[in-house]
Write a protein that holds these residues in place. Sequence first.
Motif, short mmCIF file in Angstrom:
data_model
loop_
_atom_site.label_atom_id
_atom_site.label_comp_id
_atom_site.label_asym_id
_atom_site.label_seq_id
_atom_site.Cartn_x
_atom_site.Cartn_y
_atom_site.Cartn_z
N GLU A 13 10.27 48.04 49.84
CA GLU A 13 10.22 46.83 50.67
C GLU A 13 9.61 47.16 52.03
OE1 GLU A 13 11.14 44.16 48.90
OE2 GLU A 13 11.59 45.63 47.36
N GLY A 14 8.70 46.28 52.48
CA GLY A 14 8.09 46.45 53.79
C GLY A 14 6.94 47.45 53.84
N ALA A 15 6.43 47.86 52.70
CA ALA A 15 5.35 48.85 52.67
C ALA A 15 4.00 48.28 53.08
CB ALA A 15 5.25 49.49 51.29
N PRO A 140 12.76 53.84 54.00
CA PRO A 140 13.49 52.56 54.03
C PRO A 140 13.79 52.08 55.44
CG PRO A 140 14.36 53.97 52.31
CD PRO A 140 13.39 54.81 53.09
N ASP A 141 14.08 53.00 56.36
CA ASP A 141 14.37 52.59 57.73
C ASP A 141 13.21 51.77 58.31
OD1 ASP A 141 16.85 53.79 57.81
OD2 ASP A 141 16.08 55.69 58.58
N ILE A 142 12.01 52.29 58.16
CA ILE A 142 10.84 51.61 58.72
C ILE A 142 10.51 50.35 57.93
CG2 ILE A 142 8.36 51.81 59.15
CD1 ILE A 142 8.81 54.76 59.75
N GLY A 143 10.56 50.44 56.62
CA GLY A 143 10.24 49.29 55.78
C GLY A 143 11.16 48.11 56.01
N ARG A 146 10.53 46.46 59.34
CA ARG A 146 9.35 45.59 59.28
C ARG A 146 9.74 44.22 58.73
NH1 ARG A 146 4.45 49.25 56.69
NH2 ARG A 146 4.11 50.65 58.47
N ILE A 147 10.55 44.22 57.68
CA ILE A 147 10.97 42.95 57.08
C ILE A 147 11.79 42.14 58.07
CG2 ILE A 147 12.47 41.94 55.31
CD1 ILE A 147 11.62 44.23 53.48
N ALA A 148 12.70 42.81 58.76
CA ALA A 148 13.54 42.12 59.73
C ALA A 148 12.72 41.52 60.87
CB ALA A 148 14.59 43.08 60.29
N ASP A 149 11.63 42.20 61.23
CA ASP A 149 10.79 41.75 62.34
C ASP A 149 9.79 40.67 61.92
OD1 ASP A 149 12.09 43.54 63.95
OD2 ASP A 149 10.51 45.07 63.87
N ALA A 150 9.58 40.52 60.60
CA ALA A 150 8.60 39.55 60.10
C ALA A 150 9.30 38.23 59.82
CB ALA A 150 7.93 40.08 58.83
N SER A 151 9.33 37.37 60.80
CA SER A 151 10.08 36.12 60.69
C SER A 151 9.53 35.20 59.61
CB SER A 151 10.08 35.39 62.03
OG SER A 151 8.75 35.13 62.46
N GLU A 152 8.23 35.35 59.27
CA GLU A 152 7.63 34.47 58.28
C GLU A 152 7.96 34.89 56.85
OE1 GLU A 152 4.82 37.87 58.78
OE2 GLU A 152 6.04 36.60 60.09
N ARG A 157 16.80 38.65 47.30
CA ARG A 157 18.02 39.33 46.88
C ARG A 157 17.92 40.84 47.02
NH1 ARG A 157 20.09 41.17 42.02
NH2 ARG A 157 18.18 40.56 40.94
N LEU A 158 16.76 41.41 46.74
CA LEU A 158 16.60 42.86 46.82
C LEU A 158 16.65 43.35 48.26
CD1 LEU A 158 13.88 43.54 44.10
CD2 LEU A 158 16.36 43.85 43.92
N ASP A 159 16.22 42.50 49.19
CA ASP A 159 16.27 42.89 50.60
C ASP A 159 17.71 43.06 51.08
OD1 ASP A 159 13.49 42.73 50.79
OD2 ASP A 159 13.55 40.60 51.30
N LEU A 160 18.64 42.46 50.38
CA LEU A 160 20.04 42.49 50.80
C LEU A 160 20.78 43.73 50.30
CD1 LEU A 160 20.98 38.74 50.16
CD2 LEU A 160 20.15 39.79 52.27
N GLU A 161 20.11 44.54 49.48
CA GLU A 161 20.75 45.74 48.95
C GLU A 161 21.06 46.74 50.07
OE1 GLU A 161 21.84 46.40 46.01
OE2 GLU A 161 20.98 44.74 44.85
N LYS A 162 22.02 47.62 49.80
CA LYS A 162 22.38 48.65 50.78
C LYS A 162 21.23 49.63 51.00
CE LYS A 162 27.31 48.53 49.60
NZ LYS A 162 28.46 49.30 49.07
#
Length: 218
Positions: A13-15, A140-143, A146-152, A157-162
């Motif tokens: 995620e976020g790659a 994963p930390d960076i990816g 990136r997702i958290a910073d991309a408001s659009e 569901r996979l983004d919510l995984e630990k």
Amino acid sequence: MRKGIFITIEGGEGAGKSTLIEQLSNIMLQRGVAVITTREPGGIPISEQIRGVILDRSHTAMDARTEALLYAAARRQHLVEKVAPALEQGLMVICDRFVDSSLAYQGHARGLGMDEVWSINQFAIQEFMPDLTIYMDISPDIGLKRIADASEREINRLDLEKHSFHEKVREGYLQLLQQNPDRMVLIDAEQRPEMVFNDVLEAIDSRFAGFYATDVKL
């Protein structure tokens, strides 16, 4: 015999897969290459509906085997309806995710076993594999940042995984890279976007020289 070129883009995620695919499509069109882009799960109406079921944030009770089977079902329909016909016509197909995602996510991270998930997907794809797979490697930390910073970007569901789940996904991809060195190429997705794009384009051009002209650059 396959007439076109099948390239898949993989990564956690976020790659930055979506941005990369858009850039690749643009440069290939500039070169006069007949190219289409698509994604998994999705790409066609039936598979997009399955995608909605898989990624729905409310479906947290979904069993890991159910998830793997849904991915395989979406993959099969997408392959026979869109990918295979395009390749038969001689097009370049650039796809956001393919079977390696299931092996990394469900096989390794979910703990189902890569061999077991591969068996499911062998039935679905009938040994139909990419000519080249670009693996976008990112921590994963960076990816996830990136997702958290991309408001659009919609959070699925996979983004919510630990965090540990995403670490296992990366482990799975790195194992696949070791097992498939002739097909998979690792790209450092933590570089500046222009460096990522140049590295990917170089990997594609070196593999498919002669299929298209390479004298046009962004």
